[in-house]
Design a protein around this motif. Structure first.
Motif, PDB file in Angstrom:
ATOM      1  N   LYS A 143       0.829  -1.209   0.000  1.00 21.56           N
ATOM      2  CA  LYS A 143       0.000   0.000   0.000  1.00 21.56           C
ATOM      3  C   LYS A 143       0.862   1.257   0.000  1.00 21.56           C
ATOM      4  O   LYS A 143       0.602   2.208  -0.763  1.00 21.56           O
ATOM      5  CB  LYS A 143      -0.940  -0.001   1.209  1.00 21.56           C
ATOM      6  N   ASP A 144       1.905   1.269   0.822  1.00 22.55           N
ATOM      7  CA  ASP A 144       2.772   2.445   0.893  1.00 22.55           C
ATOM      8  C   ASP A 144       3.439   2.736  -0.452  1.00 22.55           C
ATOM      9  O   ASP A 144       3.545   3.892  -0.888  1.00 22.55           O
ATOM     10  CB  ASP A 144       3.836   2.261   1.972  1.00 22.55           C
ATOM     11  N   GLU A 145       3.895   1.685  -1.120  1.00 23.28           N
ATOM     12  CA  GLU A 145       4.587   1.859  -2.392  1.00 23.28           C
ATOM     13  C   GLU A 145       3.632   2.328  -3.493  1.00 23.28           C
ATOM     14  O   GLU A 145       3.984   3.161  -4.341  1.00 23.28           O
ATOM     15  CB  GLU A 145       5.278   0.555  -2.793  1.00 23.28           C
ATOM     16  N   ILE A 146       2.422   1.782  -3.479  1.00 20.73           N
ATOM     17  CA  ILE A 146       1.439   2.187  -4.489  1.00 20.73           C
ATOM     18  C   ILE A 146       1.015   3.637  -4.277  1.00 20.73           C
ATOM     19  O   ILE A 146       0.943   4.428  -5.232  1.00 20.73           O
ATOM     20  CB  ILE A 146       0.223   1.235  -4.451  1.00 20.73           C
ATOM     21  N   VAL A 147       0.758   4.008  -3.033  1.00 22.31           N
ATOM     22  CA  VAL A 147       0.338   5.379  -2.728  1.00 22.31           C
ATOM     23  C   VAL A 147       1.455   6.367  -3.066  1.00 22.31           C
ATOM     24  O   VAL A 147       1.194   7.481  -3.559  1.00 22.31           O
ATOM     25  CB  VAL A 147      -0.085   5.493  -1.251  1.00 22.31           C
ATOM     26  N   ALA A 148       2.682   5.955  -2.818  1.00 19.31           N
ATOM     27  CA  ALA A 148       3.818   6.845  -3.122  1.00 19.31           C
ATOM     28  C   ALA A 148       3.897   7.175  -4.612  1.00 19.31           C
ATOM     29  O   ALA A 148       4.408   8.238  -5.000  1.00 19.31           O
ATOM     30  CB  ALA A 148       5.120   6.202  -2.661  1.00 19.31           C
TER      31      ALA A 148
END
Length: 301
Positions: A143-148
């Motif tokens: 999730k963190d990587e996609i949102v970034a």
């Protein structure tokens, strides 16, 4: 044994609920009333059976094992001892697909592209997300990587599949149109999906960690599956289980009813099987003495 019983199932039509409904039908002629609970799905199931809210229930072996050992979402929790009655077989896979129009032909390409994507997967706070999150981490699609990258992660149940507003799907799949698998079916009917193989080394690692084994989603299982798709073949069992102190004669009778009515498991919207070759393989969860007595008499142990 009391005559009014509660079976910890899941949402109506899901496999655990179906097993509760089968149990209700088998016990009613003997004078029992069985209420199949729907608030006991996912992480809650062991909490209901192990916490005195239900007399028996059904869940997958991995979830029950985590609850018994106090792992994953059950850290710090304790439950009464439980025992297995039997294992019901149900094929299931962890697989992935992309919207054809994205142009992606592998999961590796997605993170490497740096493009914002809309990912649909399990509720990341639920027990069902434990293994999918390992796949997301492997492909750098957390999730963190996609949102970034400007993208977003959605729960499967929150997606407008008819609107086609999703790019990638990574989640579990099994036979039967239920509250869970209907999302795959609706997506494949209203979107052009390209199903993607999982990497061999990822599947091997997940298998080594006890999460399944190498497998394939069958050819033509859904629209868009134009070949067998490499996937994680999840442990295909669902355990019916109860507190360890449940009356032995009652469990013996129930086990006999299950084994004498095997067609009740197969003739359902969710395809399952009471397989005499597998029913006593309860993935390390000890069998209840009443079940053991029946299986020995029937020559299954």
């Amino acid at each position: 044994m009391k005559k009014s019983l509660k079976f910890a199932g899941s949402s109506v039509g899901e496999p655990w609920w179906v097993l509760g409904d089968v149990t209700r039908k088998l016990l009613e002629p003997l004078g029992y009333e069985v209420e199949v609970l729907t608030a006991s799905g996912s992480t809650n199931n062991p909490r209901f059976v192990g916490g005195g809210k239900a007399d028996f229930g059904a869940t997958v072996p991995e979830t029950l094992g985590w609850a018994i050992r106090g792992e994953e979402n059950f850290k710090g929790e304790t439950f009464v001892p439980v025992r297995a009655i039997g294992r019901v077989r149900r094929p299931s896979w962890l697989t992935a697909a992309v919207r054809y129009e994205t142009g992606f032909t592998s999961l590796e390409q997605i993170a490497a592209s740096g493009r914002p994507i809309r990912l649909a997967t399990n509720d990341l706070d639920s027990i069902a997300s434990v293994v999918p999150k390992k796949v997301l981490a492997y492909y750098h699609l957390t999730k963190d990587e996609i949102v970034a990258n400007g993208g977003e992660v959605r729960k499967m149940r929150d997606v407008d599949w008819r609107g086609g507003d999703i790019d990638v799907i990574i989640t579990n799949l099994y036979m039967g149109r239920t509250a869970v698998t209907k999302h795959w079916m609706t997506a494949s009917e209203h979107m052009n999906l390209r199903f993607l193989d999982l990497a061999d080394d990822l599947i091997a690692q997940l298998g080594a960690d006890g999460h399944g084994k190498p497998g394939h989603v069958p050819f033509h299982f859904l629209r868009g599956i134009d070949r067998p798709i490499k996937a994680l073949d999840r442990v295909d069992g669902i355990l019916i289980y109860c507190p360890a102190d449940t009356d032995e004669d009652f469990v013996y009778t129930l086990t006999k009813l299950y084994d004498s009515n095997r067609d009740q498991f197969f003739n359902q919207a969710v395809h399952m099987a009471w397989d005499p070759a597998a029913v006593t393989n309860t993935e390390g969860v000890e069998l209840h003495p009443g079940a053991v007595r029946y299986y020995r008499e029937a020559g299954l142990l």
